[in-house]
Design a protein around this motif. Sequence first.
Motif, PDB file in Angstrom:
ATOM      1  N   PHE A 147      27.553  40.466  30.646  1.00  0.00           N
ATOM      2  CA  PHE A 147      27.636  40.353  32.097  1.00  0.00           C
ATOM      3  C   PHE A 147      29.059  40.087  32.588  1.00  0.00           C
ATOM      4  O   PHE A 147      29.305  40.077  33.794  1.00  0.00           O
ATOM      5  CB  PHE A 147      26.713  39.233  32.586  1.00  0.00           C
ATOM      6  N   ALA A 148      29.985  39.874  31.684  1.00  0.00           N
ATOM      7  CA  ALA A 148      31.316  39.395  32.068  1.00  0.00           C
ATOM      8  C   ALA A 148      32.261  40.526  32.451  1.00  0.00           C
ATOM      9  O   ALA A 148      32.250  41.599  31.858  1.00  0.00           O
ATOM     10  CB  ALA A 148      31.931  38.592  30.929  1.00  0.00           C
ATOM     11  N   ASP A 149      33.083  40.261  33.450  1.00  0.00           N
ATOM     12  CA  ASP A 149      34.232  41.110  33.748  1.00  0.00           C
ATOM     13  C   ASP A 149      35.447  40.661  32.949  1.00  0.00           C
ATOM     14  O   ASP A 149      36.357  41.448  32.693  1.00  0.00           O
ATOM     15  CB  ASP A 149      34.570  41.026  35.241  1.00  0.00           C
ATOM     16  N   ARG A 150      35.425  39.409  32.574  1.00  0.00           N
ATOM     17  CA  ARG A 150      36.592  38.796  31.935  1.00  0.00           C
ATOM     18  C   ARG A 150      36.098  37.669  31.041  1.00  0.00           C
ATOM     19  O   ARG A 150      35.228  36.898  31.443  1.00  0.00           O
ATOM     20  CB  ARG A 150      37.503  38.251  33.039  1.00  0.00           C
ATOM     21  N   ILE A 151      36.629  37.601  29.837  1.00  0.00           N
ATOM     22  CA  ILE A 151      36.231  36.559  28.886  1.00  0.00           C
ATOM     23  C   ILE A 151      37.480  35.806  28.440  1.00  0.00           C
ATOM     24  O   ILE A 151      38.442  36.417  27.956  1.00  0.00           O
ATOM     25  CB  ILE A 151      35.521  37.154  27.665  1.00  0.00           C
ATOM     26  N   ILE A 152      37.453  34.495  28.620  1.00  0.00           N
ATOM     27  CA  ILE A 152      38.562  33.641  28.209  1.00  0.00           C
ATOM     28  C   ILE A 152      38.043  32.679  27.155  1.00  0.00           C
ATOM     29  O   ILE A 152      37.004  32.046  27.341  1.00  0.00           O
ATOM     30  CB  ILE A 152      39.141  32.862  29.405  1.00  0.00           C
TER      31      ILE A 152
END
Length: 244
Positions: free
Chosen positions: A211-216
Amino acid sequence: MNDVIIEAKGIKKTLGKGAGEVNAVRGIDLTLRRGDLTLLMGPSGSGKTTLLLILGCMLAPSSGRVDVSGIPTSDADKEQLAKIRRDHIGFVFQSYHLFPTLTAAQNVQLALDIRGERGRQAAEKAREALKLVGLEKKTKTLPAELSGGEQQRVAIGRAFVANPSIILADEPTAALDSDNGRTIMRILADAAHEQHRAVLVVTHDPRVVPFADRIIEIEDGLLVNEEADTSRRLRMPKGAALGS
């Protein structure tokens, strides 16, 4: 419209004193923007929840600065920080924090009560927030009569009702099964993509990654990796059934 909702620079946080001192967050720069669902992932003790509380103005950093919707928070007093939280930030936690004697709509409306919004208009806003999370038929239902997934959706409706710029969610799927976890993540993704909010989800649950646009990734109080891949984005069609 400025898409940057939270900008953090040089954030450090030391917890405890003496032999028990821990550097929980060790110099983090982070920007959160409207339209993105960002995952902050890391093992227990990595500093992810501490960072979320700092970004949400619930915990003061030892050093560094956090700006929320362009408002500097470094020199803000308790009342000013409370106003920033009320006006700009919605919180979702693993525990639902619902009052057992209040209906779903009344639990949502509590977030408006603390803003001084009451009466018919506040009640209508609460109903609309529950509609956003697929619970328009559960407005008069008590928490004990709701499933765990439905209780979490009430908590999300409460976070939505005051129309915040950012949603900060701490392990929102950890206590849920896969189906309910996906429902929660679709709602949060919709909050980012369709409602144009910034959404930060702190998690160690690998099921939420699609579901992520961005993973940190965070480890030992430091950001160690970042991945941005819009092909991960799973949008929920408008009008789609949310399930239970």
